[in-house]
Scaffold this motif. Structure first.
Motif, PDB file in Angstrom:
ATOM      1  N   PRO A 130      -9.698  -4.686  -3.274  1.00 11.08           N
ATOM      2  CA  PRO A 130      -9.852  -5.816  -2.339  1.00 11.08           C
ATOM      3  C   PRO A 130      -8.528  -6.458  -1.938  1.00 11.08           C
ATOM      4  N   ASP A 131      -7.439  -6.275  -2.718  1.00  8.96           N
ATOM      5  CA  ASP A 131      -6.179  -6.926  -2.378  1.00  8.96           C
ATOM      6  C   ASP A 131      -5.015  -6.014  -2.768  1.00  8.96           C
ATOM      7  N   SER A 132      -3.800  -6.451  -2.383  1.00  6.23           N
ATOM      8  CA  SER A 132      -2.593  -5.661  -2.646  1.00  6.23           C
ATOM      9  C   SER A 132      -2.327  -5.536  -4.136  1.00  6.23           C
ATOM     10  N   GLU A 133      -2.651  -6.570  -4.885  1.00 14.26           N
ATOM     11  CA  GLU A 133      -2.385  -6.556  -6.312  1.00 14.26           C
ATOM     12  C   GLU A 133      -3.160  -5.444  -7.003  1.00 14.26           C
ATOM     13  N   SER A 134      -4.403  -5.227  -6.565  1.00 18.92           N
ATOM     14  CA  SER A 134      -5.221  -4.172  -7.181  1.00 18.92           C
ATOM     15  C   SER A 134      -4.639  -2.788  -6.875  1.00 18.92           C
ATOM     16  N   ILE A 135      -4.067  -2.622  -5.681  1.00 24.77           N
ATOM     17  CA  ILE A 135      -3.440  -1.335  -5.329  1.00 24.77           C
ATOM     18  C   ILE A 135      -2.199  -1.096  -6.179  1.00 24.77           C
ATOM     19  N   LEU A 136      -1.343  -2.134  -6.294  1.00 26.66           N
ATOM     20  CA  LEU A 136      -0.110  -2.007  -7.066  1.00 26.66           C
ATOM     21  C   LEU A 136      -0.410  -1.713  -8.537  1.00 26.66           C
ATOM     22  N   LYS A 137      -1.459  -2.354  -9.055  1.00 27.18           N
ATOM     23  CA  LYS A 137      -1.832  -2.132 -10.454  1.00 27.18           C
ATOM     24  C   LYS A 137      -2.335  -0.713 -10.657  1.00 27.18           C
ATOM     25  N   PHE A 138      -3.150  -0.229  -9.704  1.00 31.23           N
ATOM     26  CA  PHE A 138      -3.705   1.123  -9.772  1.00 31.23           C
ATOM     27  C   PHE A 138      -2.588   2.176  -9.729  1.00 31.23           C
ATOM     28  N   VAL A 139      -1.667   2.020  -8.785  1.00 27.08           N
ATOM     29  CA  VAL A 139      -0.564   2.981  -8.642  1.00 27.08           C
ATOM     30  C   VAL A 139       0.396   2.879  -9.817  1.00 27.08           C
ATOM     31  N   GLY A 140       0.655   1.650 -10.274  1.00 25.93           N
ATOM     32  CA  GLY A 140       1.589   1.453 -11.383  1.00 25.93           C
ATOM     33  C   GLY A 140       1.117   2.077 -12.689  1.00 25.93           C
ATOM     34  N   SER A 141      -0.209   2.232 -12.834  1.00 30.28           N
ATOM     35  CA  SER A 141      -0.747   2.838 -14.053  1.00 30.28           C
ATOM     36  C   SER A 141      -0.692   4.362 -14.011  1.00 30.28           C
ATOM     37  N   GLY A 142      -0.183   4.926 -12.926  1.00 30.00           N
ATOM     38  CA  GLY A 142      -0.061   6.380 -12.807  1.00 30.00           C
ATOM     39  C   GLY A 142      -1.251   7.040 -12.162  1.00 30.00           C
ATOM     40  N   LYS A 143      -2.222   6.262 -11.705  1.00 26.70           N
ATOM     41  CA  LYS A 143      -3.421   6.824 -11.092  1.00 26.70           C
ATOM     42  C   LYS A 143      -3.197   7.042  -9.594  1.00 26.70           C
ATOM     43  N   ARG A 144      -3.955   8.000  -9.025  1.00 24.00           N
ATOM     44  CA  ARG A 144      -3.888   8.269  -7.591  1.00 24.00           C
ATOM     45  C   ARG A 144      -5.306   8.526  -7.075  1.00 24.00           C
ATOM     46  N   ILE A 145      -5.507   8.301  -5.798  1.00 28.11           N
ATOM     47  CA  ILE A 145      -6.847   8.515  -5.227  1.00 28.11           C
ATOM     48  C   ILE A 145      -7.130  10.009  -5.158  1.00 28.11           C
ATOM     49  N   GLU A 146      -8.409  10.353  -5.065  1.00 25.66           N
ATOM     50  CA  GLU A 146      -8.833  11.743  -5.031  1.00 25.66           C
ATOM     51  C   GLU A 146      -8.676  12.278  -3.601  1.00 25.66           C
TER      52      GLU A 146
ATOM     53  N   THR B  89      -1.685  11.017   3.485  1.00 27.35           N
ATOM     54  CA  THR B  89      -3.063  10.818   3.032  1.00 27.35           C
ATOM     55  C   THR B  89      -3.859  10.077   4.094  1.00 27.35           C
ATOM     56  N   GLU B  90      -3.274   9.037   4.651  1.00 26.14           N
ATOM     57  CA  GLU B  90      -3.947   8.251   5.688  1.00 26.14           C
ATOM     58  C   GLU B  90      -4.211   9.107   6.923  1.00 26.14           C
ATOM     59  N   ILE B  91      -3.254   9.971   7.298  1.00 26.74           N
ATOM     60  CA  ILE B  91      -3.435  10.861   8.454  1.00 26.74           C
ATOM     61  C   ILE B  91      -4.576  11.832   8.202  1.00 26.74           C
ATOM     62  N   TRP B  92      -4.581  12.429   6.997  1.00 26.63           N
ATOM     63  CA  TRP B  92      -5.604  13.462   6.732  1.00 26.63           C
ATOM     64  C   TRP B  92      -6.995  12.865   6.593  1.00 26.63           C
ATOM     65  N   LEU B  93      -7.116  11.692   5.982  1.00 26.55           N
ATOM     66  CA  LEU B  93      -8.433  11.067   5.814  1.00 26.55           C
ATOM     67  C   LEU B  93      -8.920  10.421   7.100  1.00 26.55           C
ATOM     68  N   GLY B  94      -7.966  10.029   7.980  1.00 26.43           N
ATOM     69  CA  GLY B  94      -8.336   9.347   9.212  1.00 26.43           C
ATOM     70  C   GLY B  94      -8.749   7.905   8.972  1.00 26.43           C
ATOM     71  N   ARG B  95      -8.307   7.304   7.875  1.00 30.86           N
ATOM     72  CA  ARG B  95      -8.645   5.920   7.539  1.00 30.86           C
ATOM     73  C   ARG B  95      -7.666   5.429   6.488  1.00 30.86           C
ATOM     74  N   ASP B  96      -7.818   4.158   6.081  1.00 27.66           N
ATOM     75  CA  ASP B  96      -6.981   3.630   5.012  1.00 27.66           C
ATOM     76  C   ASP B  96      -7.259   4.400   3.720  1.00 27.66           C
ATOM     77  N   PRO B  97      -6.224   4.778   2.986  1.00 22.43           N
ATOM     78  CA  PRO B  97      -6.447   5.574   1.758  1.00 22.43           C
ATOM     79  C   PRO B  97      -7.221   4.815   0.688  1.00 22.43           C
ATOM     80  N   TYR B  98      -7.065   3.502   0.615  1.00 21.26           N
ATOM     81  CA  TYR B  98      -7.669   2.723  -0.452  1.00 21.26           C
ATOM     82  C   TYR B  98      -8.922   1.998   0.065  1.00 21.26           C
TER      83      TYR B  98
ATOM     84  N   MET C 158       0.821  -1.208   0.000  1.00 22.42           N
ATOM     85  CA  MET C 158       0.000   0.000   0.000  1.00 22.42           C
ATOM     86  C   MET C 158       0.861   1.267   0.000  1.00 22.42           C
ATOM     87  N   TYR C 159       2.073   1.195   0.579  1.00 18.22           N
ATOM     88  CA  TYR C 159       2.936   2.356   0.691  1.00 18.22           C
ATOM     89  C   TYR C 159       4.084   2.328  -0.320  1.00 18.22           C
ATOM     90  N   MET C 160       4.135   1.312  -1.190  1.00 18.97           N
ATOM     91  CA  MET C 160       5.285   1.085  -2.042  1.00 18.97           C
ATOM     92  C   MET C 160       5.245   1.977  -3.277  1.00 18.97           C
TER      93      MET C 160
END
Length: 820
Positions: free
Chosen positions: A718-734, A703-712, A676-678
């Motif tokens: 649902p899993d680490s693979e989906s996070i890595l794929k999302f970040v690897g494509s250049g996307k970021r959460i709002e 991001t986690e501090i400001w939202l007060g929860r898990d960023p994703y 999640m932090y990689m």
């Protein structure tokens, strides 16, 4: 002083002093006169009477008129006494009281006026002081007599001739630097020689006795306790007129030749006896050669089979060890340093004694002896040097085994049974007690990592085990009495306490269960060490090969010992043993930041402080070329929940990964961290971990501090693979628009590592946000200012050197006295 206190009457008396210039002529003496001054007036101030006493200073250019009056309608005689008191007005550091006595300030004494002379010490401007020390040539004015000057010899200053301490006898000197000489004067108990020398003559000279360092005393040919020319000393108060050569020739001719003949006969007899004794000793050594460990090694194994225990604290007539212990309690020893302790072993028995000291290398300490083993004849002694090196911060209270053998041990046992039969029984009981209730030197000890796995499964087996041990002890005791005793053994107490170091004794660390955390490499416990709450990270030596963990572990210890930063967890020490590796740090009772975020609400001020302190700690690490490798809120410990405290959180758990110099550009370690932090470059394998990889992890933490929860959101990811794929494509959460550090986060998680800021820049921007909050700048304007800063950063040098230097101190919050 004008005094009427000694008058016999007891009427009210007053004294009036009128002052007039010397060139004035008066016909009327009154205070009301314009040419006179009523200088002083007193009445009825004597002790226990109505009489009066006046103390007043008189000026040399004035005339004074004194009026003494009785204030009652009575007739009597008043005795008026005049005397001079407090000469010189007591000086600048005192005053004259009503009794005519100088009252001096602290440190000053009345010496014809208040001065420092005579106050018991030599002050500035004084050459000497008789009240401080005896000094023959010191005047009462605290100055040396004419021709003498203060000279310091061996730390003592006295008035001495100006040529004193030059090693030559000069004028006014009785001596110069020798025995009995003090500042070129002979001390008490000494007098000067008729012709002065560097040293003095003892007053014992002339007492008719031959004292130390005297050649003679008041005898023939003796002057000043020295034999004169042509006379010779021969250990008598008289000197003789023959030299040792002539006396020796006379002695040889009349006495020595017959004596030599006698000695030759004695020598022949002694040679025969010596040959027989030597042959007997060689035969005894040859018989015991197979049994005794007479080999030159540092460590000789200890075996107490067929051995009789002797308590070293109890006296026995066969041998002594003095002192009967190895005790370093008078001083604390440094960890890793070798300290020596010397004691003496003496053979009091008629047979040859063979000794062996069993050295060892143990977890807490090493001990060796010099000599390790040897032999002693009757009444012969030898000094044994024990060399001890403590390996950790600990208190040692151990026992070192010693083996004692005699050439004819059976004869000693027979003597004991004959003269003191109860001694063997007592020693046998002591030996059994020691062997069963104490831990033998060198026996492996259980570490706290293995203790944590002990369960209560022993149940009722203790009784059977105890019974079996009792039977075995009984059999061993019978066997012990039937077998032949061939040696003695004793235990020499060893006591030592070390100074504090970062190498800790695992037995002083008491773990609290259950664990408070767990990671890839170890388990974290809350523990107590010497009354202090600490956190202990015990490496998983049961899952990993200790040899594989040890190099990185030692690297982490070396790293932690050098780090001193308020935003990095304080390192207390480490434990290294054959089956345990552990790190001991300060304990933060509020737990990890991830846990705190999930269970507590946070103000904007506290959120900013968390981000600031994390950036401060990471900036310190990066300034020292250290990559964290696994920055996440689990590895941030909450130190305080008050945003105005100097420190609110601390970075931890960064040492298990490697440090490197950023100029090299990369490391050989990959895929270390939490998904999640990689940073995206680590997941795709495009680049190895760099300092900028930690900056990406920092963005996720913020991001986690400001939202007060898990960023994703777990529904979308649902899993680490989906996070890595999302970040690897250049996307970021709002990010929410009211996030004060939105721009900092967006810049820190840039896809290209080169586009991410450094932590000193991030600190500068966070400080800017705080200043803008004080000025009530809107969040949108604040974000715009931050974006402008980043735009300037891409075209010109962004950080002012002085501001960067200020930020690197990690105290920006405190320096600006922020009120949020």
């Amino acid at each position: 002083m004008i005094d009427t206190c000694n008058s016999s009457l007891n009427y009210s008396v007053s004294i009036q002093l009128i002052e007039v210039n010397q060139n004035e002529s008066l016909t009327e003496f009154s205070c009301s006169s314009s040419k006179a001054t009523c200088s002083r007036y007193v009445a009825s101030n004597c002790e226990n009477s109505k009489l009066a006493r006046m103390v007043a200073p008189l000026e040399p250019t004035k005339n004074y008129f004194i009026f003494v009056s009785v204030d009652e309608n009575n007739i009597g005689t008043v005795n008026v006494t005049f005397k001079t008191v407090c000469p010189f007005g007591c000086g600048e550091h005192g005053f004259c009281n009503n009794n005519g006595i100088c009252i001096c300030e602290d440190g000053y004494v009345d010496n014809g006026g208040c001065s420092l002379c005579g106050n018991g010490k030599i002050d500035d401007g004084e050459e000497c002081d008789l009240s401080a020390q005896e000094d023959k040539y010191c005047a009462e004015t605290c100055k040396c007599y004419f021709g003498f000057t203060p000279i310091t010899i061996n730390g003592i200053t006295k008035c001495s001739p100006s040529t004193c301490n030059n090693g030559v006898i000069d004028q006014n000197e009785e001596c110069d630097g020798g025995k009995g000489c003090d500042h070129c004067l002979c001390q008490e108990g000494y007098v000067k020689y008729e012709k002065a020398r560097e040293y003095c003559l003892s007053t014992k000279c002339g007492n008719g006795k031959l004292d130390e360092e005297e050649e003679c005393d008041n005898g023939d040919g003796c002057y000043e306790c020295e034999c004169q020319e042509g006379w010779y000393s021969y250990n008598s108060k008289n000197c003789r007129d023959k030299s040792y050569g002539l006396a020796a020739a006379d002695f040889i001719g009349r006495i020595l030749i017959p004596y030599w003949i006698f000695l030759i006969l004695i020598g022949c007899v002694s040679g025969i006896v010596h040959w027989k004794v030597t042959s007997k000793i060689k035969n005894e050594l040859k018989e015991m050669e197979g049994a005794l460990p007479f080999f030159e090694t540092t460590i000789i194994p200890f075996n107490k089979e067929n051995s009789q225990f002797i308590d070293v604290k109890s006296s026995n007539p066969y041998f002594t060890i003095d002192p009967p212990s190895i005790d370093f309690q008078e001083e604390r020893v440094e960890v890793g340093e070798v300290y020596s302790y010397t004691f003496t072993i003496t053979n009091n028995w008629k047979e040859v004694l063979h000794y062996t000291f069993h050295a060892g290398e143990y977890l807490k300490y090493d001990i060796t002896f010099k000599p390790v083993t040897g032999s002693l004849r009757q009444y012969q002694s030898v000094d044994i040097q024990a060399m001890v090196c403590l390996k950790c911060t600990t208190v040692i209270n151990e026992r070192v085994p010693v083996t004692i053998r005699f050439g004819q041990l059976n004869s000693i046992l027979k003597n004991i049974k004959k003269e003191n039969p109860e001694m063997l029984d007592q020693l046998s009981q002591n030996s059994s007690h020691v062997s069963e209730n104490s831990q033998q030197q060198g026996e492996p000890r259980r570490s706290f990592s293995s203790l944590s796995n002990i369960s209560n499964k022993s149940g009722g087996s203790d009784k059977n085990s105890s019974h079996e041990q009792s039977q075995q002890s009984s059999k061993s005791s019978k066997k012990h009495h039937t077998e032949r005793i061939r040696k003695f053994h004793l235990y020499l107490p060893l006591q030592a306490e070390s100074t504090l170091s970062t190498k800790l004794d695992y037995e002083e660390i008491h773990l609290h269960h259950p664990p408070i955390g767990s990671g890839t490499f170890g388990i974290v416990y809350r523990a107590e060490w010497r009354g202090v709450d600490v956190a202990v990270k015990v490496m998983k030596t049961d899952l990993f090969d200790l040899n594989d963990l040890l190099p990185n572990f030692l690297q982490e210890v070396e790293l932690l010992e050098k780090i001193r930063c308020p935003f990095i967890i304080n390192f207390i020490g480490s434990v290294t043993s054959s089956d345990t590796l552990a790190l001991v740090t300060e304990f933060c009772p509020l737990g990890s930041l991830r846990k705190y975020i999930k269970t507590n609400s946070m103000s904007i001020e506290l959120k900013l402080r968390f981000c600031h302190d994390i950036a401060s700690g990471m900036d310190y690490l990066h300034q020292n070329d250290i990559i964290h490798h696994d920055l996440k809120t689990d590895n941030i410990l909450v130190y305080s929940k008050n945003p105005f405290d100097p420190v609110v959180c601390k970075v931890t758990d960064f040492g298990t990964s490697r440090s490197f110099i950023e100029s090299l550009g990369k490391t050989g370690i990959q895929n270390i961290g939490t998904p999640m932090y990689m940073a995206p470059e680590l997941n795709t394998g495009e680049q190895d971990m760099t300092l900028k990889s930690d900056v990406f992890s920092f963005a996720i933490c913020c991001t986690e501090i400001w939202l007060g929860r898990d960023p994703y959101d777990p529904e979308k990811f649902p899993d680490s693979e989906s996070i890595l794929k999302f970040v690897g494509s250049g996307k970021r959460i709002e990010l929410p628009q009211d996030c004060l550090i939105k721009t900092i986060i967006e810049q820190s998680w840039k896809h290209n590592p080169k586009d991410r800021p450094q932590f000193d820049e991030i600190l500068h921007l966070i400080d800017g946000i705080v200043k803008q909050m004080k000025l009530n700048v809107s969040p949108s304007q604040s974000q715009s200012n931050i974006q402008n800063s980043f735009d300037k950063r891409n075209s010109v040098v962004f950080i002012n050197p002085e501001q960067s230097k200020s930020n690197s101190s990690h105290n920006s919050f405190n320096d600006q006295e922020i009120v949020l």
